[in-house]
Write a protein that holds these residues in place. Structure first.
Motif, PDB file in Angstrom:
ATOM      1  N   PRO A 527     -13.186  -2.162   0.234  1.00  0.00           N
ATOM      2  CA  PRO A 527     -11.944  -1.252   0.183  1.00  0.00           C
ATOM      3  C   PRO A 527     -11.969  -1.003   1.874  1.00  0.00           C
ATOM      4  O   PRO A 527     -10.685  -0.929   2.435  1.00  0.00           O
ATOM      5  CB  PRO A 527     -11.866  -0.230  -0.412  1.00  0.00           C
ATOM      6  N   LEU A 528     -12.977  -0.443   2.559  1.00  0.00           N
ATOM      7  CA  LEU A 528     -12.811  -0.301   3.867  1.00  0.00           C
ATOM      8  C   LEU A 528     -12.503  -1.508   4.806  1.00  0.00           C
ATOM      9  O   LEU A 528     -11.581  -1.517   5.651  1.00  0.00           O
ATOM     10  CB  LEU A 528     -14.334   0.075   4.446  1.00  0.00           C
ATOM     11  N   ILE A 531      -8.637  -2.093   4.265  1.00  0.00           N
ATOM     12  CA  ILE A 531      -7.727  -0.948   5.227  1.00  0.00           C
ATOM     13  C   ILE A 531      -7.952  -1.398   6.516  1.00  0.00           C
ATOM     14  O   ILE A 531      -6.913  -1.507   7.320  1.00  0.00           O
ATOM     15  CB  ILE A 531      -8.330   0.427   5.081  1.00  0.00           C
ATOM     16  N   MET A 556      -3.694  -0.588   1.783  1.00  0.00           N
ATOM     17  CA  MET A 556      -4.261   0.647   2.360  1.00  0.00           C
ATOM     18  C   MET A 556      -4.431   1.633   1.389  1.00  0.00           C
ATOM     19  O   MET A 556      -5.409   2.333   1.075  1.00  0.00           O
ATOM     20  CB  MET A 556      -3.776   0.883   3.730  1.00  0.00           C
ATOM     21  N   LYS A 557      -3.230   1.955   0.760  1.00  0.00           N
ATOM     22  CA  LYS A 557      -3.164   3.004  -0.431  1.00  0.00           C
ATOM     23  C   LYS A 557      -3.978   2.629  -1.632  1.00  0.00           C
ATOM     24  O   LYS A 557      -4.801   3.696  -1.922  1.00  0.00           O
ATOM     25  CB  LYS A 557      -1.678   2.996  -0.715  1.00  0.00           C
ATOM     26  N   SER A 560      -7.758   3.050  -0.479  1.00  0.00           N
ATOM     27  CA  SER A 560      -8.117   4.388  -0.152  1.00  0.00           C
ATOM     28  C   SER A 560      -8.427   5.444  -1.533  1.00  0.00           C
ATOM     29  O   SER A 560      -9.175   5.868  -1.930  1.00  0.00           O
ATOM     30  CB  SER A 560      -7.133   5.035   0.872  1.00  0.00           C
ATOM     31  N   GLU A 561      -7.359   4.888  -2.392  1.00  0.00           N
ATOM     32  CA  GLU A 561      -7.412   5.604  -3.833  1.00  0.00           C
ATOM     33  C   GLU A 561      -8.934   5.196  -4.378  1.00  0.00           C
ATOM     34  O   GLU A 561      -9.691   5.760  -5.319  1.00  0.00           O
ATOM     35  CB  GLU A 561      -6.314   5.066  -4.744  1.00  0.00           C
ATOM     36  N   MET A 563     -11.455   4.192  -3.165  1.00  0.00           N
ATOM     37  CA  MET A 563     -12.737   4.666  -2.459  1.00  0.00           C
ATOM     38  C   MET A 563     -12.971   6.101  -2.966  1.00  0.00           C
ATOM     39  O   MET A 563     -14.094   6.591  -3.202  1.00  0.00           O
ATOM     40  CB  MET A 563     -12.420   4.799  -0.959  1.00  0.00           C
ATOM     41  N   GLU A 564     -11.517   6.927  -3.267  1.00  0.00           N
ATOM     42  CA  GLU A 564     -11.739   8.197  -3.618  1.00  0.00           C
ATOM     43  C   GLU A 564     -12.403   8.377  -4.905  1.00  0.00           C
ATOM     44  O   GLU A 564     -13.260   9.186  -4.970  1.00  0.00           O
ATOM     45  CB  GLU A 564     -10.286   8.717  -3.385  1.00  0.00           C
TER      46      GLU A 564
END
Length: 730
Positions: A527-528, A531, A556-557, A560-561, A563-564
């Motif tokens: 995911p990084l 992004i 990107m959204k 990031s979700e 990854m969270e």
């Protein structure tokens, strides 16, 4: 100057070569040829002892007992090679005399023992039943046995003699004729009944001499070797034994062996002041009553053991419960020390556990206990040590002569012998009465120039004060001690296992932390990277279309979700020993295409052809499922991305109650000899050097499928590609 001396125990009494006058003996070999006969056989047969040597036993029986040939032949056949206690007895007549013919044998010989029948009649069946009932209904077994046997044989004195651990003995019961001195309670030294005599009492349970002054007769044999008379009822008594009886004022004697637990427990010793022959039937009845009394004694012993065992069991259960609850023996000592003394009849108790020492009751001081413990460890390597005269023997050496104990038991709890329990007993000063002074008497044989044993001439009661010795510990005392040791050892083992389990859990937690670290460093890269690439495109290209701009921002959204969510799961796992989750139904129709798109972008593999078949729903945890497919699909794309016709196929089927997902690529493949290591941490294949990677991804895959209760298989061929199969439970 050396003085030759013959010890009493050196006398080979079983090879005395003489028999008593109330019968005769014939011995044959395995071929049934007579090889020995007693000289007095001519008293009742028209044959001499030497005249029948080398003749056949069958021929002899045909000549003297023609009417009993078949029965005697059957007995002879049955006893050859059998133990000597297997014998057959026939009632026969020779001329005007009636005999008992006892037939028995061993590995080498057959024995025909003719014993003259006496006029005394055996007791009636009703009387026998009465004797049995008397023994059965009393706790004073040996007293009643003496009375019953006295009624059967009519001797002046019948006494029960019990052996002690040192092979000395004492009279525990007696039936004596009025006017005679009682021997009850008197002790006899070990050498009064030497070792070889005790051994013979286990072979021949009954020993009888009708008259110590009667003549004895030699046995004539073909060979110069003496005949073994261990099992013979006619065997003559040793000259020393005859003198012993004469000094005691005894003319006729019978003894019946008391055998318990396979050992010689004692004797029923019968003495008569005048000559008296007792018929074999009467002796057998007395022996039968003795065996019955032994059975009754063993039953009572067992009942007592059960009673003690019940009390011990209750204590053990309470102790076990406390140990299971986590209490240690040092913590329990103040509460249980009194019971540990009670069940062993000890006066004091101590526990030594490395540097810690606990004492209770009549025990030496802490310092003295440590000295005693160290001394016994040095003196004996056994884990169980007992000595009733410990202070008397070693007190001066250890400087504990003032301590209030005499005997000690030490029992080690572990192999290091640093953890031990000790029990102490005070001395029991007693006045012991001996039947005459217990000292060996030796007389000089001028002819053979040797000192020979001479029987004691005085049996007047002789007093001895015994000091400095504690009462002996019984079998039940020792049994209890060993049961306590077993409980403590089980407790120590359980605690050791608990420590081992905790260590294993720590190892698992450390492994889990390793997994979290590898997951953070490995799985968050995808995911990084998405992004990062999206940001780079936004920075490098101006005037992006609203459609492309929307797609990049959505990427990107989503990244990031993801990854969270992954970080939340990692944090959740770090707080518990084992990752727990509620399985949910996961639809993969959107998940897998999303992973494929991310991986295409990551590995610049837009040329790779994807075929996605039917994707069945599966049960699992969303984040773990994402990580699982992400690692497998990214490997498939990465290792096939340099192929001109790169292709990846993904599909699922229902099979055997499971959902099987297959991810197949046409990449570089895996060498066959390396397939078994494909899931090892940090393990990279030998042909993967041209591709980026850390060797962590498939190790994470293996751990995830284990947590999900799933399975993973891999097939591969070098240069042709790799197939992963993932099996999920329905």
């Amino acid at each position: 100057m050396h003085i030759n001396q013959l010890r009493c125990e050196d006398e080979a009494i079983q090879f005395c070569g003489q028999i008593q006058e109330y019968g005769f003996l014939i011995v044959a070999d395995r071929k049934r040829l007579i090889v020995a006969a007693s000289e007095n056989c001519s008293h009742w047969m028209d044959l001499t002892s030497t005249g029948i040597l080398k003749t056949s036993v069958n021929q002899l029986i045909n000549n003297i007992l023609p009417m009993s040939v078949m029965a005697i032949e059957a007995s002879i056949t049955s006893v050859y090679g059998q133990p000597v206690d297997k014998r057959f007895v026939h009632e026969i007549s020779l001329g005007t005399s009636d005999f008992y013919l006892s037939i028995y044998g061993d590995c080498d010989h057959l024995y025909l023992e003719f014993e003259k029948r006496q006029s005394t009649a055996i007791s009636s069946l009703i009387q026998i039943q009465s004797y049995v009932q008397q023994i059965e209904q009393t706790s004073a077994i040996w007293d009643i046995l003496c009375q019953c046997i006295s009624n059967v044989i009519g001797f002046d004195r019948v006494m029960t003699y019990r052996f002690k651990e040192d092979n000395s003995g004492h009279v525990v019961a007696e039936k004596v004729k009025p006017g005679l001195t009682s021997y009850l309670g008197l002790h006899y030294p070990e050498f009064d009944i030497p070792r070889q005599a005790r051994d013979l009492y286990l072979t021949q349970l009954t020993r009888h001499t009708s008259d110590i002054h009667s003549p004895t007769y030699p046995i004539h044999a073909l060979q110069d070797e003496p005949i073994d008379l261990s099992a013979s009822a006619l065997r003559a008594l040793s000259p020393i034994h005859l003198q012993y009886l004469e000094h005691a004022g005894v003319r006729a004697s019978i003894s019946f062996s008391i055998v318990a637990h396979g050992k010689l427990w004692g004797l029923v010793t019968c003495q008569h002041q005048s000559a008296k022959a007792i018929d074999l039937s009467q002796r057998q009845l007395a022996m039968l009553l003795t065996k019955y009394a032994v059975s009754r004694y063993l039953i009572m012993e067992k009942e007592n053991d059960l009673y003690i065992g019940k009390q011990v069991k209750e204590f053990e259960l309470a102790l076990k419960e406390k140990l299971l609850l986590g209490s240690s023996m040092p913590e329990l000592m103040p509460d249980i020390a009194e019971q540990l003394c009670k069940f062993t009849r000890a006066d004091g108790f101590a526990m030594v556990n490395k540097g810690e020492t606990f004492v209770f009751g009549s025990s030496p001081t802490v310092t003295q206990v440590r000295q005693i413990h160290a001394f016994i460890n040095k003196k004996s390597e056994k884990s169980f040590y007992k000595r009733e005269d410990f202070r008397k023997k070693f007190g001066l050496t250890l400087g504990v002569t003032d301590a209030d104990f005499a005997g000690v038991v030490k029992m080690d709890m572990d192999s290091s012998r640093t953890y031990s329990l000790l029990w102490f007993r005070r001395e029991q000063a007693i006045e012991r009465l001996w039947a005459g002074k217990p000292e060996k008497v030796m007389a000089y044989d001028q002819e053979n120039q040797v000192f020979v044993p001479s029987p004691r001439s005085s049996f007047d009661a002789w007093k001895e004060m015994v000091n400095g010795i504690a009462p002996s510990w019984s079998k039940s005392d020792i049994y209890f001690m060993k049961r306590v040791r077993k409980l403590i050892r089980e407790s120590l083992l359980r605690k050791s296992q608990e420590i081992h389990t905790l260590n294993q859990e720590l190892i698992q937690l450390n492994n889990a932390l390793d997994t979290y670290a590898y997951t953070v460093s490995h799985d968050l890269k995808n995911p990084l990277s998405v992004i990062k690439l999206s940001v780079q495109m936004l920075q490098s290209k101006k005037g992006l279309s609203s459609e492309l701009l929307g797609r990049l921002t959505d990427n990107m959204k989503d990244a990031s979700e993801l990854m969270e969510d992954m970080l939340d799961k990692i944090y959740e796992c770090s707080k518990v020993k084992q990752f727990r989750y509620e399985p949910t139904v996961i639809q993969t129709e959107q998940l897998i295409p999303q992973i494929v798109a991310h991986c295409q972008t990551l590995y610049t593999a837009q040329h790779c052809q994807f075929t996605i078949g039917e994707l069945h729903p599966i049960h699992g945890e969303p984040t773990l499922i994402y990580q699982l497919f992400s690692n497998v699909i990214s490997n498939a794309i990465k290792y096939s991305s340099k192929q001109a016709d790169a292709s990846v196929h993904i599909f699922s089927v229902q099979t055997n109650g499971k959902v099987r997902y297959t991810i197949e690529d046409n990449g570089i493949g895996i060498p066959q000899d390396e397939l078994k290591h494909v899931f090892d941490m940090f393990k990279r294949m030998s042909n993967s050097s041209n591709f980026d990677g850390s060797g962590v991804g498939l190790a994470i895959v293996k751990r995830i499928v284990e947590r999900l209760g799933a399975q993973v298989d891999v097939e591969s061929e070098i240069g042709k590609g790799t197939i992963f199969h993932l099996y999920f439970p329905n």
